[in-house]
Design an enzyme around this catalytic site. Sequence first.
Site, PDB file in Angstrom:
ATOM      1  N   ARG A   1       0.825  -1.212   0.000  1.00  0.00           N
ATOM      2  CA  ARG A   1       0.000   0.000   0.000  1.00  0.00           C
ATOM      3  C   ARG A   1       0.860   1.264   0.000  1.00  0.00           C
ATOM      4  O   ARG A   1       0.519   2.267  -0.635  1.00  0.00           O
ATOM      5  CB  ARG A   1      -0.925   0.002   1.222  1.00  0.00           C
TER       6      ARG A   1
ATOM      7  N   HIS B   1       0.506   4.414  -2.618  1.00  0.00           N
ATOM      8  CA  HIS B   1       0.312   5.812  -2.213  1.00  0.00           C
ATOM      9  C   HIS B   1       1.474   6.688  -2.675  1.00  0.00           C
ATOM     10  O   HIS B   1       1.279   7.823  -3.089  1.00  0.00           O
ATOM     11  CB  HIS B   1       0.138   5.916  -0.692  1.00  0.00           C
TER      12      HIS B   1
ATOM     13  N   ASN C   1      -3.190   9.124   4.649  1.00  0.00           N
ATOM     14  CA  ASN C   1      -2.035   8.317   5.031  1.00  0.00           C
ATOM     15  C   ASN C   1      -2.087   7.888   6.488  1.00  0.00           C
ATOM     16  O   ASN C   1      -1.248   7.113   6.924  1.00  0.00           O
ATOM     17  CB  ASN C   1      -0.730   9.119   4.820  1.00  0.00           C
TER      18      ASN C   1
ATOM     19  N   HIS D   1      -6.101  -5.775  -2.828  1.00  0.00           N
ATOM     20  CA  HIS D   1      -6.914  -5.948  -1.622  1.00  0.00           C
ATOM     21  C   HIS D   1      -7.153  -7.425  -1.303  1.00  0.00           C
ATOM     22  O   HIS D   1      -7.968  -7.751  -0.460  1.00  0.00           O
ATOM     23  CB  HIS D   1      -8.244  -5.189  -1.748  1.00  0.00           C
TER      24      HIS D   1
HETATM   25  C1  HEM Z   1      -9.012   1.158  -6.348  1.00  0.00           C
HETATM   26  C2  HEM Z   1      -9.072   2.088  -5.424  1.00  0.00           C
HETATM   27  C3  HEM Z   1      -8.600   1.886  -4.024  1.00  0.00           C
HETATM   28  C4  HEM Z   1      -9.235   2.297  -2.908  1.00  0.00           C
HETATM   29  C5  HEM Z   1     -10.541   3.052  -2.853  1.00  0.00           C
HETATM   30  C6  HEM Z   1      -8.450   1.865  -1.781  1.00  0.00           C
HETATM   31  C7  HEM Z   1      -8.771   2.125  -0.466  1.00  0.00           C
HETATM   32  C8  HEM Z   1      -8.187   1.497   0.612  1.00  0.00           C
HETATM   33  C9  HEM Z   1      -8.601   1.649   1.986  1.00  0.00           C
HETATM   34  C10 HEM Z   1      -9.709   2.576   2.466  1.00  0.00           C
HETATM   35  C11 HEM Z   1      -7.856   0.811   2.739  1.00  0.00           C
HETATM   36  C12 HEM Z   1      -7.964   0.557   4.238  1.00  0.00           C
HETATM   37  C13 HEM Z   1      -7.047   1.422   5.030  1.00  0.00           C
HETATM   38  C14 HEM Z   1      -7.252   1.233   6.491  1.00  0.00           C
HETATM   39  O1  HEM Z   1      -8.332   1.502   6.993  1.00  0.00           O
HETATM   40  O2  HEM Z   1      -6.319   0.792   7.186  1.00  0.00           O
HETATM   41  C15 HEM Z   1      -6.961   0.135   1.844  1.00  0.00           C
HETATM   42  C16 HEM Z   1      -6.042  -0.798   2.230  1.00  0.00           C
HETATM   43  C17 HEM Z   1      -5.100  -1.353   1.378  1.00  0.00           C
HETATM   44  N1  HEM Z   1      -4.922  -1.022   0.050  1.00  0.00           N
HETATM   45 FE1  HEM Z   1      -6.158   0.041  -1.088  1.00  0.00          FE
HETATM   46  N2  HEM Z   1      -7.348   1.206  -2.232  1.00  0.00           N
HETATM   47  C18 HEM Z   1      -7.380   1.197  -3.593  1.00  0.00           C
HETATM   48  C19 HEM Z   1      -6.435   0.686  -4.427  1.00  0.00           C
HETATM   49  C20 HEM Z   1      -5.293   0.048  -3.996  1.00  0.00           C
HETATM   50  C21 HEM Z   1      -4.166  -0.292  -4.838  1.00  0.00           C
HETATM   51  C22 HEM Z   1      -4.042   0.065  -6.315  1.00  0.00           C
HETATM   52  C23 HEM Z   1      -3.268  -0.936  -4.049  1.00  0.00           C
HETATM   53  C24 HEM Z   1      -1.917  -1.489  -4.389  1.00  0.00           C
HETATM   54  C25 HEM Z   1      -1.533  -1.802  -5.612  1.00  0.00           C
HETATM   55  C26 HEM Z   1      -3.852  -1.023  -2.726  1.00  0.00           C
HETATM   56  C27 HEM Z   1      -3.310  -1.674  -1.659  1.00  0.00           C
HETATM   57  C28 HEM Z   1      -3.873  -1.756  -0.414  1.00  0.00           C
HETATM   58  C29 HEM Z   1      -3.387  -2.641   0.627  1.00  0.00           C
HETATM   59  C30 HEM Z   1      -2.279  -3.676   0.477  1.00  0.00           C
HETATM   60  C31 HEM Z   1      -4.146  -2.368   1.764  1.00  0.00           C
HETATM   61  C32 HEM Z   1      -3.997  -3.012   3.150  1.00  0.00           C
HETATM   62  C33 HEM Z   1      -3.073  -2.149   3.983  1.00  0.00           C
HETATM   63  C34 HEM Z   1      -2.718  -2.762   5.334  1.00  0.00           C
HETATM   64  O3  HEM Z   1      -3.210  -3.833   5.700  1.00  0.00           O
HETATM   65  O4  HEM Z   1      -1.885  -2.158   6.026  1.00  0.00           O
HETATM   66  N3  HEM Z   1      -5.058  -0.379  -2.726  1.00  0.00           N
HETATM   67  N4  HEM Z   1      -7.175   0.577   0.566  1.00  0.00           N
HETATM   68  C1  LIG Z   2       2.861   5.715   9.476  1.00  0.00           C
HETATM   69  C2  LIG Z   2       2.808   7.186   9.650  1.00  0.00           C
HETATM   70  O1  LIG Z   2       3.800   7.858   9.570  1.00  0.00           O
HETATM   71  N1  LIG Z   2       1.606   7.684   9.825  1.00  0.00           N
HETATM   72  C3  LIG Z   2       1.391   9.093  10.059  1.00  0.00           C
HETATM   73  C4  LIG Z   2       0.220   9.563   9.195  1.00  0.00           C
HETATM   74  O2  LIG Z   2      -0.211  10.836   9.565  1.00  0.00           O
HETATM   75  C5  LIG Z   2      -0.521  10.981  10.965  1.00  0.00           C
HETATM   76  C6  LIG Z   2      -1.152  12.346  11.167  1.00  0.00           C
HETATM   77  O3  LIG Z   2      -0.266  13.370  10.882  1.00  0.00           O
HETATM   78  C7  LIG Z   2       0.716  10.732  11.812  1.00  0.00           C
HETATM   79  O4  LIG Z   2       0.442  10.897  13.192  1.00  0.00           O
HETATM   80  C8  LIG Z   2       1.172   9.322  11.533  1.00  0.00           C
HETATM   81  O5  LIG Z   2       2.360   9.050  12.262  1.00  0.00           O
END
Ligand code: HEM
Ligand SMILES: CC(=O)N[C@H]1CO[C@H](CO)[C@@H](O)[C@@H]1O
Length: 327
Positions: free
Chosen positions: A63, A67, A94, A194
């Site tokens: 992720r 980003h 972020n 995802h």
């Molecule tokens: C298509 C549109 C996308 C949307 C709307 C989206 C949105 C999100 C959101 C809201 C989360 C949850 C964050 C949280 O609450 O911790 C998430 C997690 C994640 N996203 Fe996406 N995302 C998108 C595309 C992508 C793409 C293109 C990638 C990588 C190529 C990606 C990789 C991930 C991964 C790996 C997580 C899990 C992160 C974790 O477990 O720490 N996403 N995404």
């Molecule tokens: C992982 C990380 O650096 N997250 C930061 C994202 O932004 C918040 C708000 O500024 C920080 O507190 C987090 O440390």
Amino acid sequence: METRRRSNLITILALIALSTVAIGEALTPQYYWQSCPSVQEIVRDQVQKKIKETVVTIPATLRLFFHDSFVTGSDASVLIASPNNDAEKDASDNLSLAGDGFDTVIRAKKAVEAACPGVVSCADILTMATRDVISLSGGPNYTVELGRYDGMISKASLVDGNLPSPDFNVDDLDSMFGKHNLDMTDMIALSGAHTVGFSHCSRFANRLYNNDGQSGQVDPTLDVKYASQLQEACPTNVVPTIAVNMDPFTPITFDNVYFTNLVNGFGLFSSDQVLYTDTRSRPIVQQFAANQSAFFDAFVTAIQKLGALDVKTSADGQIRRDCTKFN
Ligand code: HEM
Ligand SMILES: CC(=O)N[C@H]1CO[C@H](CO)[C@@H](O)[C@@H]1O
Ligand SMILES: *[C@@H]1O[C@H](CO)[C@@H](O)[C@H](O)[C@H]1NC(C)=O
Ligand SMILES: *[C@@H]1O[C@H](CO)[C@@H](O)[C@H](O)[C@H]1NC(C)=O
């Protein structure tokens, strides 16, 4: 006549100059063959160790790469720490970036610096580490193009409006990905990321309790049993730290189960589920659900495009010594 000939000549010289820059700075898998021949093994070794400590390394790194690439290009700008909390990583989008992704890159950079100081960019290390978390969790193992420089700009304000939101529909998704020349197939394949990782309840709670702004309404495109399991995991008075697996069946394996989930109503975000409900994107979802190799091939094509977005060169970048600070 004379002027026109001269301006033609200038145009030709300018074109030669441009193409020299393009060729001279093009990404290539062989970029570090002379200057740091074992960089890929060093990075993979660090990634493997980090995954053994915590599997969160896998989604967190993937992720982070997404980003980074969508905001000012694939240039490690997301890694910059700011004393004023106004760098890219401080943007609200972020907030949920897991620290293990940052830590993976920092550790790998340290190991790389010990072997070949000052030559490998943080942007390339993030790119290699991303390939490694994917291949080490069951996904495709692909060749990475290298030679990125690290960016010189990292601002929280540049994140606004440049990352997709979990309530996007197919048109919203297509237009945001399209801005980066990523087509519908790329967008769907990349959403397949995802298949690993977690989401906080707040990102999809409206689908459980307040769908379409109607109190008490559950999103009808959610599988009924899954919806009630999610309600149990995410009660209305939910504490913001609760997170659930995005792929409830194989949450730490990079596979095509994300797509079979969409076919069966197990998409967590509406931005996931719409890829199946919208008839324009459904055939591709069905293809990826039926054929994992087709998904892997499309994913590799798309993630390589992601890694080539707005790449910095020696002219507008640097090789950071510390990934979290400009030199
Ligand atoms: C298509 C549109 C996308 C949307 C709307 C989206 C949105 C999100 C959101 C809201 C989360 C949850 C964050 C949280 O609450 O911790 C998430 C997690 C994640 N996203 Fe996406 N995302 C998108 C595309 C992508 C793409 C293109 C990638 C990588 C190529 C990606 C990789 C991930 C991964 C790996 C997580 C899990 C992160 C974790 O477990 O720490 N996403 N995404
Ligand atoms: C992982 C990380 O650096 N997250 C930061 C994202 O932004 C918040 C708000 O500024 C920080 O507190 C987090 O440390
Ligand atoms: C990926 O390919 C490289 C190069 O062939 C190899 O060294 C590495 O072990 C592979 N990774 C996985 C996880 O299979
Ligand atoms: C699955 O996809 C692969 C790679 O795109 C393709 O070569 C293969 O023919 C497909 N298999 C089936 C059964 O369609």
